[in-house]
Design an enzyme around this catalytic site. Structure first.
Site, PDB file in Angstrom:
ATOM      1  N   ASP A  34      55.707  40.970  30.745  1.00 34.14           N
ATOM      2  CA  ASP A  34      55.425  39.728  30.010  1.00 34.14           C
ATOM      3  C   ASP A  34      54.972  40.002  28.582  1.00 34.14           C
ATOM      4  O   ASP A  34      54.250  39.191  27.988  1.00 34.14           O
ATOM      5  CB  ASP A  34      54.338  38.929  30.741  1.00 34.14           C
ATOM      6  CG  ASP A  34      53.024  39.698  30.830  1.00 34.14           C
ATOM      7  OD1 ASP A  34      53.071  40.934  30.978  1.00 34.14           O
ATOM      8  OD2 ASP A  34      51.957  39.075  30.751  1.00 34.14           O
ATOM      9  N   LYS A 147      49.641  34.106  34.697  1.00 32.23           N
ATOM     10  CA  LYS A 147      48.724  35.163  34.253  1.00 32.23           C
ATOM     11  C   LYS A 147      47.995  34.747  32.990  1.00 32.23           C
ATOM     12  O   LYS A 147      48.578  34.135  32.101  1.00 32.23           O
ATOM     13  CB  LYS A 147      49.500  36.444  33.967  1.00 32.23           C
ATOM     14  CG  LYS A 147      48.575  37.632  33.733  1.00 32.23           C
ATOM     15  CD  LYS A 147      49.213  38.741  32.924  1.00 32.23           C
ATOM     16  CE  LYS A 147      48.929  38.561  31.458  1.00 32.23           C
ATOM     17  NZ  LYS A 147      49.274  39.733  30.644  1.00 32.23           N
ATOM     18  N   GLU A 188      42.708  37.679  34.867  1.00 31.43           N
ATOM     19  CA  GLU A 188      42.653  39.000  34.227  1.00 31.43           C
ATOM     20  C   GLU A 188      41.545  39.078  33.175  1.00 31.43           C
ATOM     21  O   GLU A 188      41.766  38.752  32.008  1.00 31.43           O
ATOM     22  CB  GLU A 188      44.009  39.335  33.588  1.00 31.43           C
ATOM     23  CG  GLU A 188      44.018  40.723  32.945  1.00 31.43           C
ATOM     24  CD  GLU A 188      45.368  41.118  32.342  1.00 31.43           C
ATOM     25  OE1 GLU A 188      46.315  40.322  32.389  1.00 31.43           O
ATOM     26  OE2 GLU A 188      45.456  42.238  31.818  1.00 31.43           O
ATOM     27  N   GLU A 190      39.964  41.627  31.152  1.00 34.48           N
ATOM     28  CA  GLU A 190      40.094  43.065  30.860  1.00 34.48           C
ATOM     29  C   GLU A 190      38.954  43.568  29.982  1.00 34.48           C
ATOM     30  O   GLU A 190      38.783  43.096  28.851  1.00 34.48           O
ATOM     31  CB  GLU A 190      41.436  43.383  30.176  1.00 34.48           C
ATOM     32  CG  GLU A 190      41.495  44.881  29.807  1.00 34.48           C
ATOM     33  CD  GLU A 190      42.814  45.380  29.223  1.00 34.48           C
ATOM     34  OE1 GLU A 190      43.730  44.570  29.000  1.00 34.48           O
ATOM     35  OE2 GLU A 190      42.902  46.604  28.991  1.00 34.48           O
ATOM     36  N   LYS A 230      43.227  40.679  38.362  1.00 35.80           N
ATOM     37  CA  LYS A 230      43.839  41.797  37.621  1.00 35.80           C
ATOM     38  C   LYS A 230      42.772  42.394  36.704  1.00 35.80           C
ATOM     39  O   LYS A 230      42.626  41.983  35.551  1.00 35.80           O
ATOM     40  CB  LYS A 230      45.049  41.287  36.821  1.00 35.80           C
ATOM     41  CG  LYS A 230      45.705  42.352  35.948  1.00 35.80           C
ATOM     42  CD  LYS A 230      47.082  41.935  35.467  1.00 35.80           C
ATOM     43  CE  LYS A 230      47.626  42.913  34.460  1.00 35.80           C
ATOM     44  NZ  LYS A 230      49.043  42.740  34.176  1.00 35.80           N
ATOM     45  N   SER A 301      49.371  46.012  38.696  1.00 34.78           N
ATOM     46  CA  SER A 301      50.121  45.041  37.892  1.00 34.78           C
ATOM     47  C   SER A 301      50.280  45.703  36.530  1.00 34.78           C
ATOM     48  O   SER A 301      49.619  45.333  35.567  1.00 34.78           O
ATOM     49  CB  SER A 301      49.346  43.723  37.783  1.00 34.78           C
ATOM     50  OG  SER A 301      50.017  42.845  36.886  1.00 34.78           O
ATOM     51  N   TYR A 364      47.652  41.429  21.646  1.00 31.31           N
ATOM     52  CA  TYR A 364      48.956  41.008  22.166  1.00 31.31           C
ATOM     53  C   TYR A 364      49.489  39.838  21.383  1.00 31.31           C
ATOM     54  O   TYR A 364      49.134  38.747  21.602  1.00 31.31           O
ATOM     55  CB  TYR A 364      48.841  40.667  23.655  1.00 31.31           C
ATOM     56  CG  TYR A 364      48.373  41.846  24.451  1.00 31.31           C
ATOM     57  CD1 TYR A 364      49.275  42.827  24.838  1.00 31.31           C
ATOM     58  CD2 TYR A 364      47.041  42.010  24.749  1.00 31.31           C
ATOM     59  CE1 TYR A 364      48.864  43.931  25.537  1.00 31.31           C
ATOM     60  CE2 TYR A 364      46.618  43.118  25.453  1.00 31.31           C
ATOM     61  CZ  TYR A 364      47.516  44.070  25.844  1.00 31.31           C
ATOM     62  OH  TYR A 364      47.094  45.167  26.531  1.00 31.31           O
TER      63      TYR A 364
HETATM   64  O1  LIG Z   1      47.663  47.467  30.384  1.00 37.34           O
HETATM   65  P1  LIG Z   1      49.090  47.271  30.803  1.00 37.34           P
HETATM   66  O2  LIG Z   1      49.301  47.649  32.242  1.00 37.34           O
HETATM   67  O3  LIG Z   1      50.070  47.933  29.887  1.00 37.34           O
HETATM   68  O4  LIG Z   1      49.422  45.732  30.656  1.00 37.34           O
HETATM   69  C1  LIG Z   1      48.565  44.739  31.115  1.00 37.34           C
HETATM   70  C2  LIG Z   1      49.015  43.398  30.568  1.00 37.34           C
HETATM   71  O5  LIG Z   1      48.161  42.392  31.028  1.00 37.34           O
HETATM   72  O6  LIG Z   1      48.937  43.401  29.171  1.00 37.34           O
HETATM   73  C3  LIG Z   1      50.207  43.219  28.594  1.00 37.34           C
HETATM   74  C4  LIG Z   1      50.257  42.360  27.376  1.00 37.34           C
HETATM   75  O7  LIG Z   1      49.831  41.038  27.657  1.00 37.34           O
HETATM   76  C5  LIG Z   1      51.042  42.622  29.629  1.00 37.34           C
HETATM   77  O8  LIG Z   1      52.352  43.081  29.462  1.00 37.34           O
HETATM   78  C6  LIG Z   1      50.448  43.061  30.905  1.00 37.34           C
HETATM   79  O9  LIG Z   1      50.526  42.032  31.851  1.00 37.34           O
END
Ligand SMILES: O=P(O)(O)OC[C@@]1(O)O[C@H](CO)[C@@H](O)[C@@H]1O
Length: 364
Positions: A34, A147, A188, A190, A230, A301, A364
């Protein structure tokens, strides 16, 4: 006494929990494909391929048309808006290709970060306005899960309690809106790996963040059985000089989850956060072997850690389709084994799989 204003009917709950369980059944995980247009541009730049809609489409066509046996390892694929409506070279919608393989289709719903004034450059995530309408449309167009990624940073005074509370509340609002529209929310939060903090500090912060998220989900009447989490794995900051083994990462991660994530949550699908493909697999394997109670499926994921070798093998050339699909399949199978604690590292991994995929201040 039952709650007076139930948020979901029993049919809605049944549908949501069945979707969530299908995604993480038998060691399956999620391919996070994504990446927004900008993020995909960064990935393509690394392999010197121009960031055009056609190049993005071609790479994703190669991934999605991999052999059907991918459905033994991948239970769901998260798409970006553009990809949900793209087709393969025969004119077939990607989402139908995935569904025919028995893979659940998901959609990225957050719309990027906005600054939280008065903090040390912290953010909240936008996308709540009009979210219900977007969810309803995506459900009609074949998506069954969503997500939303919130970002928390470890730094001086960070994450602040304002950032933790605000992001937890936005995640809960998003999750509630998703469920009203038949989409399983992937939640998610993070904690990004930038910084020189040690493992213990990351565990402390991760616990604070997850505790706030589950309080907010409860406040918003989110049906936990119809959600997936996530999170980041608990790791030391990228610039920390002390190195930790997968077993230490696993113990810190499962301890944090065990203290904060209710057993009603069916699955926890980690993001890869810039770890190399091989480290992401080894850590996931160690997590599944960790001798603490683990009432949830512990799976993946991954974005970067499922696609880095495949992107390198592709290099923008159609002639490399077979090698690209083999590289993708190899990582998917390895992570499926790791999600069951059955991955055996053979030592024969290619260079791409052991390279760090970390990018500082990853946006992102
Ligand atoms: O940390 P990773 O596994 O590369 O990516 C985690 C993620 O949440 O971040 C990206 C950008 O939104 C997404 O492509 C993916 O879903």
């Amino acid at each position: 006494m039952a709650y007076q204003f139930p948020a979901l009917t029993s049919e809605q709950k049944k549908e949501l929990s069945e979707i969530a369980q299908r995604i993480v059944a038998h060691g399956k995980g999620i391919l996070a494909a994504d990446e927004s247009v900008g993020t995909m541009g960064n990935r393509l730049q690394r392999i010197k391929v121009e960031n055009t809609e056609e190049n993005r489409r071609q790479f994703r066509e190669i991934l999605f048309t991999v052999d059907t046996s991918i459905n033994q390892s991948i239970g769901g694929v998260i798409l970006f808006h553009e990809t949900l409506y793209q087709k393969d070279s025969q004119g077939k919608l990607f989402r139908n290709i995935l569904k025919e393989k028995g893979i659940v289709v998901g959609i990225k719903l957050d719309q990027g970060a906005a600054p939280l004034a008065g903090t040390n450059k912290e953010t909240t995530i936008q996308g709540l306005d009009g979210l219900s309408q977007r969810c309803a449309q995506y459900k009609r167009d074949g998506a069954d899960f969503g997500k939303w990624r919130a970002v928390l940073r470890i730094d001086n005074q960070c994450p602040s309690s304002l950032a933790i509370q605000e992001n937890a509340n936005a995640l809960a609002r998003y999750a509630s809106i998703c469920q009203q529209n038949g989409l399983v929310p992937i939640v998610e939060p993070e904690v990004i790996p930038d910084g020189d903090h040690d493992l213990e500090h990351c565990q402390y912060v991760t616990e604070k963040v997850l505790a706030a998220v589950y309080k907010a989900l409860n406040d918003h009447h989110v049906y936990l059985e119809g959600t997936l989490l996530k999170p980041n794995m608990v790791t030391a900051g990228h610039a920390c000089t002390k190195k930790y083994t997968p077993e230490q990462v696993a113990m810190a991660t499962v301890t944090a989850l065990h203290r904060t994530v209710p057993a009603a949550v069916p699955g926890i699908c980690f993001l890869s956060g810039g770890m190399s493909e091989e480290d992401a697999t080894l850590n996931l394997n160690a997590i599944n072997l960790c001798p603490l109670p683990k009432p949830w499926k512990l799976s993946f994921s991954y974005g970067r850690a499922l696609q880095a070798s495949a992107l390198a093998a592709w290099g923008g050339k159609a002639a490399n389709k077979k090698a690209t699909q083999e590289a993708f399949m190899k990582r998917a199978v390895a992570n499926c084994q790791a999600a069951q604690g059955q991955y055996v590292h053979t030592g024969s991994s290619g260079t791409a799989s052991t390279q760090s995929l970390f990018t500082a201040s990853y946006t992102y």
